[in-house]
Write an enzyme that holds these catalytic residues in place. Structure first.
Site, PDB file in Angstrom:
ATOM      1  N   LYS A   1      -8.472  -1.321   3.283  1.00 55.56           N
ATOM      2  CA  LYS A   1      -7.500  -1.483   4.420  1.00 55.56           C
ATOM      3  C   LYS A   1      -6.655  -2.871   5.043  1.00 55.56           C
ATOM      4  CE  LYS A   1     -11.530  -2.584   4.479  1.00 55.56           C
ATOM      5  NZ  LYS A   1     -11.694  -3.275   3.029  1.00 55.56           N
TER       6      LYS A   1
ATOM      7  N   HIS B   1       0.778  -0.990   0.076  1.00 59.88           N
ATOM      8  CA  HIS B   1       0.165  -0.018   0.388  1.00 59.88           C
ATOM      9  C   HIS B   1       0.830   1.398   0.226  1.00 59.88           C
ATOM     10  CE1 HIS B   1      -4.019  -1.646   1.543  1.00 59.88           C
ATOM     11  NE2 HIS B   1      -3.544  -2.213   0.496  1.00 59.88           N
TER      12      HIS B   1
END
Length: 336
Positions: free
Chosen positions: A101, A83
């Site tokens: 997430k 990420h």
């Protein structure tokens, strides 16, 4: 500042796994969303995904998507270990970002992304779909309005039964494997939603041979005297329930708390009230609520969402870091 979006928000999809497919499917059902590009590490992977969903452009590397001027916002759907790199590349290219997430593998990486987005005046949001779900938003409103009094405890649990082989990404430290970042981020985020960041953390885990957590439980303590008990597992199918208990009642989510179809409000001295999802909201597993919030923010020229604030995502990452420090899970490249 972020640029002006047109009548339809133009999305780019970074990565081509299962969650990317689910999000793209839901985007295509929104009248004001258009998926214009997809990127993968290979041209073949990107082209196969593009053909599957009718996406005009397929990029065989992330940098090309980050530089694509026809993209308003990029959905980053890689495993969380990537990420920081993927979202950072898109922000540096001037794209707004919705990042899956757990936001990153640790709070330091998350802080770097937040600083980059704020410095460039670009929109950034963690894809915590739970916070955007209308029923969860209603629960938060009830608590804020004092429906159950002062919150004294939160319980939340998320476990799946596997088993996962040692070669699976969930067992791979290099990919940020383990129950906590993949599943535990939901119970921890749920506790943060109603109690904020804890003042203390006490945690225990069962670790795999690779050094990632197969099962983790934590007690989060607060200066108010409230407690949150959170649990996650890759080795047992748990009820996936949650509750918020206050001095005047409680809220119970009987199943699937992170994307509920109902919850029950118990008020002291009254009959329980069941609040059910409006069927007009679509499937209970739809990711479109977070896409709608991103669209609203971009059109309002907001660089972060009040539903999923960046400071809140940072606080969740700090709690996850504190849990990992206690149970001894460390990922490659992290300081000892």
């Amino acid at each position: 500042m972020a640029g002006t979006v047109g009548e339809r928000v133009r999305w780019g999809i970074l990565a081509t796994g299962g969650i990317a497919a689910s999000f793209t499917r839901d985007l295509l059902e929104l009248p004001d969303a258009e998926v214009v590009a997809v990127a993968s590490r290979t041209e073949e992977g990107a082209r196969a995904f593009a053909d599957r969903f009718g996406i005009p452009r397929a990029h065989g590397d992330w940098a090309s998507l980050a530089a694509d001027e026809d993209v308003d916002v990029v959905y980053v759907a890689t495993p969380h270990a990537a990420h920081r790199a993927a979202a950072g590349l898109c922000l540096e290219g001037g794209r707004a970002v919705l990042c899956e997430k757990a936001f990153t593998v640790n709070a330091a990486e998350a802080a770097e992304l937040v600083a980059l987005a704020r410095a460039r005046g670009l929109f950034l949001m963690e894809a915590m779909w739970t916070y955007c779900h209308p029923l969860v938003r209603r629960m938060r409103e009830l608590v804020a309005d004092g429906a159950i009094g002062e919150v004294r405890s939160v319980h939340a649990d998320f476990g799946i039964d596997g088993p996962f082989p040692a070669t699976h990404r969930l067992r791979d430290p290099a990919q940020g494997g383990g129950a906590l970042l993949d599943l535990g981020v939901y119970p921890v985020s749920f506790a943060h939603l109603f109690l904020g960041a804890p003042s203390g953390v006490s945690a225990r885990s069962v670790l795999s041979e690779e050094g990632v957590d197969l099962q983790t439980a934590a007690v989060l303590s607060y200066e108010s005297g409230a407690l949150a008990v959170v649990h996650c597992a890759l080795n047992a199918h748990t009820p996936v329930t949650a509750s918020v208990t206050g001095t005047a009642g409680r809220l119970e989510v009987p199943h699937g708390f992170f994307h509920p179809d109902r919850f029950v409000l118990h008020r002291n001295g009254r009959e329980p009230e069941t609040v059910v999802a409006d069927p007009r909201w679509g499937r209970r597993d739809s990711l479109h609520h977070e896409a709608v919030e991103v669209t609203r923010c971009l059109r309002a020229k907001e660089t972060e969402s009040p539903l999923v604030p960046l400071d809140g995502s940072l606080a969740v990452m700090r709690t996850l870091d504190a849990i990992r420090a206690q149970v001894g899970v460390r990922y490659p490249g992290e300081a000892g």
